[in-house]
Enzyme design. Structure first.
Site, short mmCIF file in Angstrom:
data_model
loop_
_atom_site.label_atom_id
_atom_site.label_comp_id
_atom_site.label_asym_id
_atom_site.label_seq_id
_atom_site.Cartn_x
_atom_site.Cartn_y
_atom_site.Cartn_z
N THR A 171 20.00 -38.96 -53.51
CA THR A 171 20.23 -39.64 -54.79
C THR A 171 19.16 -39.22 -55.79
O THR A 171 18.04 -38.90 -55.41
CB THR A 171 20.17 -41.16 -54.53
OG1 THR A 171 21.30 -41.53 -53.77
CG2 THR A 171 20.10 -41.97 -55.81
N THR A 189 15.89 -44.88 -53.88
CA THR A 189 16.76 -44.02 -53.08
C THR A 189 16.54 -44.36 -51.62
O THR A 189 15.47 -44.88 -51.26
CB THR A 189 16.48 -42.53 -53.35
OG1 THR A 189 17.27 -41.73 -52.46
CG2 THR A 189 15.01 -42.18 -53.16
N1 ASP Z 1 20.98 -45.21 -51.79
C1 ASP Z 1 22.12 -44.34 -51.73
C2 ASP Z 1 23.27 -45.08 -51.14
O1 ASP Z 1 23.09 -45.77 -50.16
C3 ASP Z 1 21.89 -43.10 -50.99
C4 ASP Z 1 20.70 -42.32 -51.43
O2 ASP Z 1 19.73 -42.86 -51.90
O3 ASP Z 1 20.74 -41.09 -51.29
O4 ASP Z 1 24.37 -44.94 -51.62
#
Ligand code: ASP
Length: 304
Positions: free
Chosen positions: A171, A222
């Site tokens: 993310t 993230t």
């Molecule tokens: N937090 C994001 C999710 O769970 C994934 C990520 O941070 O890459 O959708």
């Protein structure tokens, strides 16, 4: 007048050695684009939007084209942008036909009395506001088709649950302080590999993956979304800054809280309206980049 600050992340996980350079290049390019806005007196809101667009366009990251695929082999994107001076926010969830979901989120923030649109309704709103729709196939790249195939085959062999929250988190997000003293935040994601269609993560949920309030702080997170959502972690961190704690300490505490309370993992960038910032993650790596008028730095390794 405060000195502008731009802080960016490009995901927190065990970024493999052969992907380190691409991640650092990606946050570098995003930093340059966002900084151009701030350097010419632009708003923090514009800076975080531009920075995130660059990373959505970069296939290195799990945002925009090149995102992880869901269980059905489709890209489903979530994004949020928030203005700390007005508390206006715009979010989209589960969109499949937008190259740059953060652009649609920004339109919602600017042009809609609502805060959040999902799926076809979000795409319709975007199209009605001049944002072209693409095909879902335009967002899919061979690397991700292979990755999904491999993961599903391994999961079937091992007879385990077909969900991969712990594998990788690419993310993207940005927080900024502009010369008028306003802070903003934006976060954009393709979510987790092999997620169930319709699954929404933390990234685009206000206060979870993204938050901004001039009176507290701007945050972008993230990591594994479900634990972050349960703690409303971005708002938790902003509120702790408001009690007088330094963002550097609060970001680290937020990640400790994530681990201790719900066994989560991930990372956070945090910035207050005085330009004080924090960067923390409990994953082996998180790509980040920081710029002020006097200083520019990058990082990827965990320090402790
Ligand atoms: N937090 C994001 C999710 O769970 C994934 C990520 O941070 O890459 O959708």
């Amino acid at each position: 007048m405060p000195d502008p600050v731009l802080l960016i992340h490009g995901g927190a996980w065990s970024i493999p050695d052969d992907m380190v350079e691409a991640h650092l290049n990606g946050v570098h390019n995003a930093l340059a684009a966002g900084w151009r806005m701030l350097a010419r007196g632009g708003a923090a809101l514009d800076a975080v939007e531009e920075a995130v667009v660059i990373m959505e366009d970069d296939e290195t990251f799990d945002a925009g084209r090149g995102s992880f695929l869901n269980r059905d082999g489709k890209v489903q994107l979530d994004a949020l942008i928030m203005d700390g001076s007005t508390l206006r926010a715009g979010g989209v969830g589960c969109v499949e036909r937008l190259r740059n979901p953060v652009r649609a989120a920004r339109k919602i923030l600017s042009d809609s009395p609502h805060v959040y649109f999902v799926a076809e309704g979000a795409e319709r709103f975007a199209a009605e506001h001049g944002i072209p729709l693409c095909r879902n196939e335009d967002l899919i790249i061979p690397r991700e088709v292979e990755r999904l195939r491999g993961f599903q085959a391994r999961a079937a062999d091992a007879n385990v649950d077909l969900f991969a929250p712990t594998i990788s988190h690419d993310t993207v997000g940005a927080v900024a302080l502009d010369g008028s003293g306003n802070i903003s935040a934006a976060t954009s994601t393709g979510g987790t590999l092999n997620k169930a269609p319709g699954r929404l993560g933390d990234s685009s949920l206000i206060g979870c993956g993204c938050y901004a309030d001039n009176q507290t702080a701007a945050a972008s997170t993230t990591g594994w979304g479900e634990p972050i959502m349960k703690l409303v972690l971005a708002k938790w961190a902003a509120d702790h800054v408001a009690t007088g704690s330094l963002p550097e300490w609060v970001a680290a505490e937020a990640i400790n809280y994530l681990k201790d309370r719900v066994n989560g993992h991930g990372g956070m960038i945090l910035l207050d309206a005085l330009g004080r910032f924090g960067i923390a993650h409990n994953t082996p790596r998180m790509a980040w980049a920081l710029k002020t008028s006097k200083h520019e730095s990058y990082g990827i390794e965990r320090k402790n």
